[in-house]
Design a protein around this motif. Structure first.
Motif, short mmCIF file in Angstrom:
data_model
loop_
_atom_site.label_atom_id
_atom_site.label_comp_id
_atom_site.label_asym_id
_atom_site.label_seq_id
_atom_site.Cartn_x
_atom_site.Cartn_y
_atom_site.Cartn_z
N LEU A 4 -18.87 35.05 59.00
CA LEU A 4 -17.88 33.94 59.98
C LEU A 4 -17.45 33.95 60.38
N GLU A 5 -16.38 34.15 60.49
CA GLU A 5 -14.96 35.12 60.52
C GLU A 5 -14.88 35.31 61.84
N GLU A 6 -15.56 36.78 61.73
CA GLU A 6 -15.58 36.67 63.07
C GLU A 6 -16.33 36.28 64.53
N GLN A 7 -17.00 35.62 63.50
CA GLN A 7 -17.81 34.33 64.73
C GLN A 7 -16.57 34.02 64.94
N ILE A 8 -15.85 32.98 64.33
CA ILE A 8 -15.05 32.04 64.73
C ILE A 8 -13.86 32.69 65.97
N ALA A 9 -12.95 34.43 65.03
CA ALA A 9 -12.61 35.11 66.29
C ALA A 9 -12.69 35.40 67.63
N HIS A 10 -14.06 35.40 67.65
CA HIS A 10 -14.83 35.23 69.26
C HIS A 10 -15.12 34.48 69.68
N LEU A 11 -15.60 33.28 69.29
CA LEU A 11 -15.37 32.26 69.41
C LEU A 11 -13.15 31.80 69.99
N THR A 12 -12.60 31.42 69.19
CA THR A 12 -11.24 31.61 69.55
C THR A 12 -10.92 31.96 70.50
N ARG A 13 -11.20 33.74 70.67
CA ARG A 13 -10.87 34.42 71.96
C ARG A 13 -11.73 33.29 73.33
N ASP A 17 -9.72 32.33 77.03
CA ASP A 17 -9.72 32.79 78.08
C ASP A 17 -10.25 32.09 78.83
N MET A 18 -11.43 31.32 78.32
CA MET A 18 -11.26 30.04 79.58
C MET A 18 -10.80 28.91 79.87
N SER A 19 -9.99 29.33 78.71
CA SER A 19 -8.05 28.17 78.75
C SER A 19 -7.19 28.47 80.11
N GLU A 20 -7.35 29.97 79.77
CA GLU A 20 -6.80 30.82 81.31
C GLU A 20 -7.37 30.22 82.42
N ILE A 21 -8.68 30.87 82.43
CA ILE A 21 -9.47 30.42 84.03
C ILE A 21 -9.36 29.27 84.37
N VAL A 22 -9.49 28.10 83.52
CA VAL A 22 -9.26 26.27 83.50
C VAL A 22 -7.92 26.41 84.50
N THR A 23 -6.45 26.97 83.68
CA THR A 23 -5.38 27.01 84.14
C THR A 23 -4.94 26.93 85.76
N ARG A 24 -5.53 28.67 85.98
CA ARG A 24 -5.63 29.02 87.26
C ARG A 24 -6.70 28.26 87.96
N GLN A 25 -7.45 27.94 87.89
CA GLN A 25 -8.64 27.03 88.73
C GLN A 25 -7.62 25.94 89.15
N GLU A 26 -7.38 24.80 87.98
CA GLU A 26 -6.35 23.70 88.62
C GLU A 26 -5.20 24.15 89.56
N ASP A 27 -4.39 25.34 89.27
CA ASP A 27 -2.97 25.57 89.78
C ASP A 27 -3.29 25.37 91.37
N GLU A 28 -4.89 25.95 91.67
CA GLU A 28 -5.60 26.42 93.11
C GLU A 28 -5.64 25.36 92.97
#
Length: 64
Positions: A4-13, A17-28
């Motif tokens: 479960l801890e591993e799965q949470i770590a992967h989901l958090t990552r 990653d998606m948050s960074e992508i959305v931020t870049r898309q918003e700027d664009e």
């Protein structure tokens, strides 16, 4: 528990990653919106000044 801890770590990552992508898309998107607005203003000014007449496909060219 480790699984479960591993799965949470992967989901958090993945969320990070998606948050960074959305931020870049918003700027664009903001940049593109500014450019479109600027182009629309220029076209409006050109129309108002009477320049830049465009021949539409259903209109006859002036030499006919």
């Amino acid at each position: 528990m480790n699984q479960l801890e591993e799965q949470i770590a992967h989901l958090t990552r993945a969320v990070d990653d998606m948050s960074e992508i959305v931020t870049r898309q918003e700027d664009e998107i903001v940049t593109l919106n500014r450019r479109v607005h600027m182009l629309m203003q220029r076209e409006g000014e050109r129309d108002a000044s009477g320049g830049g007449a465009v021949v539409m496909s259903d209109e006859r060219p002036p030499h006919y």
